[in-house]
Write a protein that holds these residues in place. Structure first.
Motif, PDB file in Angstrom:
ATOM      1  N   PHE A  79       2.853  -0.212  19.139  1.00 52.72           N
ATOM      2  CA  PHE A  79       3.219  -1.104  20.240  1.00 52.72           C
ATOM      3  C   PHE A  79       4.444  -1.937  19.889  1.00 52.72           C
ATOM      4  O   PHE A  79       5.306  -2.179  20.740  1.00 52.72           O
ATOM      5  CB  PHE A  79       2.044  -2.015  20.593  1.00 52.72           C
ATOM      6  N   CYS A  80       4.536  -2.375  18.632  1.00 54.83           N
ATOM      7  CA  CYS A  80       5.696  -3.164  18.204  1.00 54.83           C
ATOM      8  C   CYS A  80       6.981  -2.341  18.281  1.00 54.83           C
ATOM      9  O   CYS A  80       8.056  -2.867  18.569  1.00 54.83           O
ATOM     10  CB  CYS A  80       5.490  -3.677  16.778  1.00 54.83           C
ATOM     11  N   GLU A  81       6.875  -1.045  18.027  1.00 52.03           N
ATOM     12  CA  GLU A  81       8.026  -0.153  18.108  1.00 52.03           C
ATOM     13  C   GLU A  81       8.379   0.176  19.559  1.00 52.03           C
ATOM     14  O   GLU A  81       9.548   0.298  19.918  1.00 52.03           O
ATOM     15  CB  GLU A  81       7.732   1.153  17.359  1.00 52.03           C
ATOM     16  N   ASP A  82       7.341   0.315  20.373  1.00 54.50           N
ATOM     17  CA  ASP A  82       7.527   0.737  21.763  1.00 54.50           C
ATOM     18  C   ASP A  82       6.518  -0.003  22.650  1.00 54.50           C
ATOM     19  O   ASP A  82       5.430   0.507  22.926  1.00 54.50           O
ATOM     20  CB  ASP A  82       7.338   2.252  21.860  1.00 54.50           C
ATOM     21  N   PRO A  83       6.848  -1.245  23.067  1.00 53.06           N
ATOM     22  CA  PRO A  83       5.876  -2.107  23.765  1.00 53.06           C
ATOM     23  C   PRO A  83       5.633  -1.726  25.228  1.00 53.06           C
ATOM     24  O   PRO A  83       5.895  -2.506  26.137  1.00 53.06           O
ATOM     25  CB  PRO A  83       6.501  -3.495  23.626  1.00 53.06           C
ATOM     26  N   THR A  84       5.124  -0.521  25.428  1.00 48.67           N
ATOM     27  CA  THR A  84       4.783  -0.074  26.778  1.00 48.67           C
ATOM     28  C   THR A  84       3.368  -0.538  27.123  1.00 48.67           C
ATOM     29  O   THR A  84       2.552  -0.794  26.216  1.00 48.67           O
ATOM     30  CB  THR A  84       4.834   1.455  26.887  1.00 48.67           C
ATOM     31  N   PRO A  85       3.035  -0.644  28.411  1.00 48.06           N
ATOM     32  CA  PRO A  85       1.659  -0.994  28.800  1.00 48.06           C
ATOM     33  C   PRO A  85       0.635  -0.018  28.229  1.00 48.06           C
ATOM     34  O   PRO A  85      -0.458  -0.426  27.828  1.00 48.06           O
ATOM     35  CB  PRO A  85       1.703  -0.925  30.324  1.00 48.06           C
ATOM     36  N   GLU A  86       1.005   1.270  28.171  1.00 45.28           N
ATOM     37  CA  GLU A  86       0.083   2.292  27.642  1.00 45.28           C
ATOM     38  C   GLU A  86      -0.224   2.046  26.164  1.00 45.28           C
ATOM     39  O   GLU A  86      -1.377   2.148  25.737  1.00 45.28           O
ATOM     40  CB  GLU A  86       0.684   3.692  27.825  1.00 45.28           C
ATOM     41  N   ASN A  87       0.800   1.701  25.401  1.00 43.70           N
ATOM     42  CA  ASN A  87       0.584   1.430  23.973  1.00 43.70           C
ATOM     43  C   ASN A  87      -0.214   0.140  23.766  1.00 43.70           C
ATOM     44  O   ASN A  87      -1.007   0.038  22.830  1.00 43.70           O
ATOM     45  CB  ASN A  87       1.924   1.352  23.237  1.00 43.70           C
ATOM     46  N   GLY A  88      -0.019  -0.829  24.648  1.00 44.43           N
ATOM     47  CA  GLY A  88      -0.810  -2.055  24.597  1.00 44.43           C
ATOM     48  C   GLY A  88      -2.266  -1.772  24.926  1.00 44.43           C
ATOM     49  O   GLY A  88      -3.183  -2.293  24.269  1.00 44.43           O
ATOM     50  N   ASP A  89      -2.493  -0.920  25.917  1.00 42.99           N
ATOM     51  CA  ASP A  89      -3.862  -0.551  26.304  1.00 42.99           C
ATOM     52  C   ASP A  89      -4.579   0.189  25.176  1.00 42.99           C
ATOM     53  O   ASP A  89      -5.799   0.069  25.027  1.00 42.99           O
ATOM     54  CB  ASP A  89      -3.848   0.328  27.561  1.00 42.99           C
TER      55      ASP A  89
END
Length: 199
Positions: free
Chosen positions: A31-41
């Motif tokens: 998520f830190c590399e790519d803070p998309t909603p999907e990665n947060g979920d």
């Protein structure tokens, strides 16, 4: 009525929990590399999965007469390693609440936390049969806590070079989650060393 399972494998459940917690912290790094909603979920779902395994372990402790590890030690270890996953999800959640993105400092601390989670997983996997590995890895985890603590203070110092006080307050709170998580990793390492002495 709950029927006690004579062959319940506490080591296996604890390993499953440690693996899921490690995966939660890994998801935070992603998520830190790519803070998309999907990665947060994904961080959220992994944290919830870790909680479910912990509930299973606690239930087993409460319904089993004899455990291979001291009941209190088992409960405290399960709780302290679970806090790594909790802080990972809290970090993602607070980034959203504060409407800020993960920065390079957070990412660097998350990667150190992942190394700690990796070390704790190795400890748990070897808890039953290889106490020397547990002791060695627990020491590495404790050293990593110091590394993360230094990184935390460097990050705070960098923050205060800014005149944006809102930014300072927001990121200081986020960085603190990583520092608190590393404290829990250190506590987990201490518990593992204590458990090995007793086994």
């Amino acid at each position: 009525m709950f029927k006690r399972k004579e062959n319940l494998d506490f080591y296996s459940i604890l390993t499953q929990q440690a693996q899921t917690i490690r995966d939660t912290v890994d998801a935070l790094c992603t998520f830190c590399e790519d803070p998309t909603p999907e990665n947060g979920d994904l961080v959220k779902s992994k944290e919830q999965e870790a909680d479910q395994i912990r509930y299973q372990l606690v239930d087993a402790i409460n319904h089993t007469f004899i455990t291979p590890i001291d009941r209190d030690d088992l409960f405290r270890l399960s709780t302290s390693i679970d806090d790594l996953a909790d802080y990972a999800w809290t970090t993602v959640k607070d980034l959203h609440i504060y409407d800020i993105l993960p920065d390079k400092n957070l990412h660097s601390m998350a990667k150190i936390l992942l190394q700690m989670a990796d070390g704790l997983l190795i400890c748990v996997k070897n808890l039953k049969n290889n106490h020397a590995v547990v002791a060695a890895e627990a020491n590495k985890v404790k050293k990593l806590e110091n590394v993360l603590n230094v990184r935390f203070h460097e990050s705070i110092a960098e923050l205060f070079t800014s005149d944006d006080f809102k930014k300072i307050l927001k990121y200081r709170e986020i960085y603190s989650h990583m520092n608190h998580a590393s404290d829990k990793g250190d506590i987990s390492a201490d518990l593992l060393q204590d458990i090995v002495v007793k086994l």
